[in-house]
Write a protein that holds these residues in place. Sequence first.
Motif, short mmCIF file in Angstrom:
data_model
loop_
_atom_site.label_atom_id
_atom_site.label_comp_id
_atom_site.label_asym_id
_atom_site.label_seq_id
_atom_site.Cartn_x
_atom_site.Cartn_y
_atom_site.Cartn_z
N ALA A 1 27.94 37.82 27.33
CA ALA A 1 29.20 37.33 26.77
C ALA A 1 30.39 37.80 27.60
CB ALA A 1 29.34 37.79 25.32
N GLU A 2 30.38 39.05 28.03
CA GLU A 2 31.47 39.58 28.84
C GLU A 2 31.55 38.90 30.19
OE1 GLU A 2 33.92 41.68 28.13
OE2 GLU A 2 33.19 41.68 26.06
N LEU A 3 30.40 38.60 30.79
CA LEU A 3 30.40 37.90 32.08
C LEU A 3 30.98 36.50 31.94
CD1 LEU A 3 26.95 38.96 33.61
CD2 LEU A 3 29.24 39.55 34.44
N GLU A 4 30.65 35.82 30.84
CA GLU A 4 31.19 34.48 30.63
C GLU A 4 32.71 34.52 30.48
OE1 GLU A 4 29.06 33.03 27.27
OE2 GLU A 4 27.25 32.51 28.41
N LYS A 5 33.21 35.55 29.78
CA LYS A 5 34.66 35.70 29.64
C LYS A 5 35.32 35.92 31.01
CE LYS A 5 34.58 37.69 24.99
NZ LYS A 5 34.90 38.93 24.20
N MET A 6 34.70 36.74 31.84
CA MET A 6 35.26 37.04 33.15
C MET A 6 35.24 35.81 34.05
SD MET A 6 33.58 40.84 33.73
CE MET A 6 34.36 41.12 35.32
N ILE A 7 34.21 34.98 33.91
CA ILE A 7 34.15 33.74 34.69
C ILE A 7 35.27 32.79 34.26
CG2 ILE A 7 32.78 31.68 35.15
CD1 ILE A 7 30.28 33.44 34.95
N GLU A 8 35.50 32.70 32.94
CA GLU A 8 36.57 31.84 32.42
C GLU A 8 37.94 32.29 32.91
OE1 GLU A 8 36.25 31.84 28.23
OE2 GLU A 8 34.37 30.72 28.15
N ARG A 9 38.15 33.58 33.01
CA ARG A 9 39.44 34.12 33.46
C ARG A 9 39.61 34.02 34.97
NH1 ARG A 9 38.79 39.81 30.23
NH2 ARG A 9 38.72 38.99 28.11
N GLY A 10 38.51 33.77 35.68
CA GLY A 10 38.59 33.74 37.15
C GLY A 10 38.50 35.10 37.79
#
Length: 356
Positions: free
Chosen positions: A341-350
């Motif tokens: 979940a944290e990785l997906e958030k970081m991908i969304e933020r760039g």
Amino acid sequence: MTEERPSGNESVMWLGNVGEPYKKWDNGLYIQGNLCGIPVNFLIDTGSTATLIPTSVFHSLSSDYHLTSNSRRLLDVNGNEVKVQGRTELGILIGDTIYHTPVTVCDINGDAILGQDFLLKHITRIDYRKLALCTNTGDIPCWLGGETQMVCKVSATETTVVPPFSRVGVRIYISGSTHLADAGLIEMTTDTFADQDVLLLPGIVNTRMEEKSVTIVNFGSVPVTLYPNMRLGTCESYYEEAAPDIVQAVTSAEYNDNHSNNQEVPPHLTDLLERSSVHISADERRQLALLLTKYENVFSQSSSDLGRTDRVQHRINTGTAHPIRQPTRRLPFGKRDIEKAELEKMIERGVVETIK
């Protein structure tokens, strides 16, 4: 290879450090002395049993000094023999005191060395916190050879009164600033104003400037008096690089020209304004509100609202430390969903990107 110390009645002097020229990361402790009008830097070496003078320095002295033969061998920390030219007695001027002490003249590079023979006779204590050799008549200031290791005392140069709920610029003196980098970071020590509501604002100064100052803030309801030579904080070498225009001076007139007197700020800055207004006046609160509003775009509105900049380059000085390498470790099953979940958030933020 193992080192074998001489046995029997053979007389040996041991040398802890042969005194190499200063290096950026050198943590050796030095003092400045004088031999017959010649400035000489001495390395404080508790691992050396004798006080040593380089042959090149001895040849610069008056011809009145003569060497006597030396029957003892001189070994460095690795057990290698150092060539000895002879022994004599010299008067070493340190501060206002002349210390007459036997010295050994030998082929070493760089600095002279104050060994255990001098320290045991003249020094009562080595104060590493103050960087000083303590004697019965006073303290002898020292410095660290490497500018990255040096921590200098910052003190006030004149009597200054800081009124309640105000801030004042205070002129300072940085002891030993010549041994720092061109830029220095000034910070307050934890015990500087332990019982007072006073803060020294951290800042960067040009250590080569003659006149230097810091900002002192008094959050209390009573005036605070600073006296000459009063310790305010410390200064260390600073190496970060920033664009020349990264810091801009904005006056109150500029605020008034570009903004109304409305003290309202954007919703995401309201809490910051409230927390920052506890110890300031109404006029200062108004100016702070204008400042926050003017630069509202540089503040994140949430944890997902992250920005980037190329105005500052950050460097981490690791000295002579070597990189380490560790194997990857598997994450427990119970934490893998959280990690995903944290990785997906970081991908969304760039912040990170996937590798195909």
